[in-house]
Design a protein around this motif. Structure first.
Motif, PDB file in Angstrom:
ATOM      1  N   VAL A   4       0.837  -1.196   0.000  1.00 28.45           N
ATOM      2  CA  VAL A   4       0.000   0.000   0.000  1.00 28.45           C
ATOM      3  C   VAL A   4       0.876   1.253   0.000  1.00 28.45           C
ATOM      4  O   VAL A   4       0.616   2.206  -0.742  1.00 28.45           O
ATOM      5  N   TYR A   5       1.925   1.246   0.804  1.00 29.00           N
ATOM      6  CA  TYR A   5       2.822   2.401   0.837  1.00 29.00           C
ATOM      7  C   TYR A   5       3.531   2.601  -0.493  1.00 29.00           C
ATOM      8  O   TYR A   5       3.685   3.737  -0.959  1.00 29.00           O
ATOM      9  N   ASN A   8       1.041   4.066  -2.906  1.00 24.43           N
ATOM     10  CA  ASN A   8       0.820   5.479  -2.562  1.00 24.43           C
ATOM     11  C   ASN A   8       1.959   6.353  -3.063  1.00 24.43           C
ATOM     12  O   ASN A   8       1.726   7.424  -3.628  1.00 24.43           O
ATOM     13  N   ILE A   9       3.176   5.911  -2.867  1.00 19.49           N
ATOM     14  CA  ILE A   9       4.340   6.677  -3.317  1.00 19.49           C
ATOM     15  C   ILE A   9       4.352   6.792  -4.831  1.00 19.49           C
ATOM     16  O   ILE A   9       4.619   7.872  -5.384  1.00 19.49           O
ATOM     17  N   ILE A  11       1.788   6.740  -6.877  1.00 22.35           N
ATOM     18  CA  ILE A  11       0.734   7.658  -7.307  1.00 22.35           C
ATOM     19  C   ILE A  11       1.125   9.102  -7.017  1.00 22.35           C
ATOM     20  O   ILE A  11       0.872  10.000  -7.831  1.00 22.35           O
ATOM     21  N   ILE A  12       1.769   9.350  -5.889  1.00 22.55           N
ATOM     22  CA  ILE A  12       2.227  10.709  -5.575  1.00 22.55           C
ATOM     23  C   ILE A  12       3.294  11.157  -6.573  1.00 22.55           C
ATOM     24  O   ILE A  12       3.287  12.300  -7.029  1.00 22.55           O
ATOM     25  N   VAL A  55      -4.225  12.385  -5.829  1.00 20.74           N
ATOM     26  CA  VAL A  55      -3.882  12.455  -4.406  1.00 20.74           C
ATOM     27  C   VAL A  55      -5.110  12.180  -3.531  1.00 20.74           C
ATOM     28  O   VAL A  55      -5.019  11.464  -2.530  1.00 20.74           O
ATOM     29  N   SER A  57      -7.585  10.341  -4.339  1.00 23.17           N
ATOM     30  CA  SER A  57      -7.894   8.912  -4.481  1.00 23.17           C
ATOM     31  C   SER A  57      -7.064   8.081  -3.510  1.00 23.17           C
ATOM     32  O   SER A  57      -7.548   7.080  -2.977  1.00 23.17           O
ATOM     33  N   ILE A  58      -5.833   8.479  -3.291  1.00 28.19           N
ATOM     34  CA  ILE A  58      -5.003   7.780  -2.307  1.00 28.19           C
ATOM     35  C   ILE A  58      -5.685   7.829  -0.946  1.00 28.19           C
ATOM     36  O   ILE A  58      -5.795   6.819  -0.251  1.00 28.19           O
ATOM     37  N   ALA A  59      -6.139   9.008  -0.560  1.00 32.64           N
ATOM     38  CA  ALA A  59      -6.800   9.158   0.733  1.00 32.64           C
ATOM     39  C   ALA A  59      -8.058   8.300   0.810  1.00 32.64           C
ATOM     40  O   ALA A  59      -8.310   7.639   1.826  1.00 32.64           O
ATOM     41  N   ASP A  62      -7.194   4.604   1.182  1.00 33.46           N
ATOM     42  CA  ASP A  62      -6.531   4.260   2.441  1.00 33.46           C
ATOM     43  C   ASP A  62      -7.437   4.377   3.660  1.00 33.46           C
ATOM     44  O   ASP A  62      -7.009   4.071   4.766  1.00 33.46           O
TER      45      ASP A  62
END
Length: 107
Positions: A4-5, A8-9, A11-12, A55, A57-59, A62
Motif C-alpha cells: 500500500v505504501y 501510494n508513493i 501515485i504521488i 492524491v 484517491s489515495i486518501a 486508504d
C-alpha cells in the motif's frame, strides 16, 4: 501493508510528474485528442485537476487501513470503510469529469 505504501508513493510521484508538465501523455483523453481539441483545453488547470484527483484517491483508498488497521479485516467497520472509500472515488470521478469540462476549458 508495505504494498500500500509503495502504491501510494508511486501515485504521488505520478501526480508530481503530471503537475510538472512532463506527464501529459498519462492524462486519459488528452493524449489521444487532436491538436484542435488540445487547443481548447487549459492544460495547466487540467494538470492540477488530475493531480488533485490522484492524491485524493489515495486518501479515499486508504480509509479502510486507518479504520480497521488490518489488510484482511472483514468486520462491519471494515466493510463500511470500503463502501465509504468506493463512494468517495465515485464522487471524485464525477467531480473530475465536471471540472475537466468546465474549469479546464479555454473560454
Amino acid at each position: 501493508m508495505a504494498v500500500v505504501y509503495v502504491i501510494n508513493i508511486l501515485i504521488i510521484v505520478l501526480a508530481a510528474v503530471i503537475v510538472a508538465g512532463k506527464g501529459d501523455r498519462f492524462i486519459a483523453g488528452y493524449n489521444t485528442a487532436s491538436e484542435q481539441e488540445k487547443q481548447q483545453v487549459n492544460i495547466k488547470r487540467l494538470r492540477i485537476m488530475v493531480a488533485a484527483i490522484l492524491v485524493l484517491s489515495i486518501a479515499a483508498f486508504d480509509i479502510h487501513f486507518f479504520i480497521s488497521g488490518q489488510e484482511e479485516d472483514t468486520t462491519a467497520g471494515s466493510v463500511i470503510a470500503h463502501v465509504v472509500a468506493a463512494i468517495a472515488v465515485i464522487y471524485m470521478a464525477i467531480a473530475g469529469i465536471i471540472i475537466a469540462n468546465t474549469w479546464c476549458k479555454k473560454k
